[in-house]
Design a protein around this motif. Structure first.
Motif, PDB file in Angstrom:
ATOM      1  N   LEU A  18       0.230 -61.486 -65.590  1.00 18.42           N
ATOM      2  CA  LEU A  18       0.769 -61.817 -66.910  1.00 18.42           C
ATOM      3  C   LEU A  18       0.724 -60.607 -67.836  1.00 18.42           C
ATOM      4  O   LEU A  18       1.673 -60.362 -68.592  1.00 18.42           O
ATOM      5  CB  LEU A  18      -0.014 -62.987 -67.502  1.00 18.42           C
ATOM      6  N   THR A  22       3.987 -58.772 -69.476  1.00 18.88           N
ATOM      7  CA  THR A  22       4.083 -58.618 -70.925  1.00 18.88           C
ATOM      8  C   THR A  22       4.365 -57.175 -71.304  1.00 18.88           C
ATOM      9  O   THR A  22       5.226 -56.898 -72.147  1.00 18.88           O
ATOM     10  CB  THR A  22       2.778 -59.091 -71.599  1.00 18.88           C
ATOM     11  N   THR A  25       7.998 -56.315 -70.322  1.00 15.13           N
ATOM     12  CA  THR A  25       8.962 -56.933 -71.234  1.00 15.13           C
ATOM     13  C   THR A  25       8.996 -56.212 -72.574  1.00 15.13           C
ATOM     14  O   THR A  25      10.070 -55.989 -73.145  1.00 15.13           O
ATOM     15  CB  THR A  25       8.608 -58.422 -71.434  1.00 15.13           C
ATOM     16  N   GLU A  26       7.842 -55.824 -73.086  1.00 11.13           N
ATOM     17  CA  GLU A  26       7.792 -55.106 -74.368  1.00 11.13           C
ATOM     18  C   GLU A  26       8.448 -53.737 -74.252  1.00 11.13           C
ATOM     19  O   GLU A  26       9.160 -53.302 -75.169  1.00 11.13           O
ATOM     20  CB  GLU A  26       6.336 -54.968 -74.819  1.00 11.13           C
TER      21      GLU A  26
END
Length: 74
Positions: A18, A22, A25-26
């Motif tokens: 996860l 994250t 994606t950022e």
């Protein structure tokens, strides 16, 4: 004791996945999003018109009524 270690490893693996998702994606979001505008925001004290101007301007003239205004502070 082996069951506890397996459960802990499973949870840590999921949290690590996860975290990686994250961060990825950022990074993609920042790469494709337009950069934030550097302009300053001004609000006319006379007519209430909200407008932007260059970041190096301390007082800006309102395009609606012509009054000079300081930058708006949030």
């Amino acid at each position: 004791m082996l069951a506890h270690e397996l459960i802990l490893a499973y949870v840590l693996l999921l949290l690590g996945g996860l975290l990686i998702l994250t961060v990825y994606t950022e990074m993609r979001r920042r790469r494709f999003e337009p950069p934030a505008a550097r302009d300053r925001i001004f609000r006319c004290q006379n007519c209430g018109y909200v407008y932007t101007d260059d970041p190096d301007v301390d007082l800006s003239r309102c395009s609606q009524c012509g009054k000079f205004n300081p930058p708006f502070e949030f």
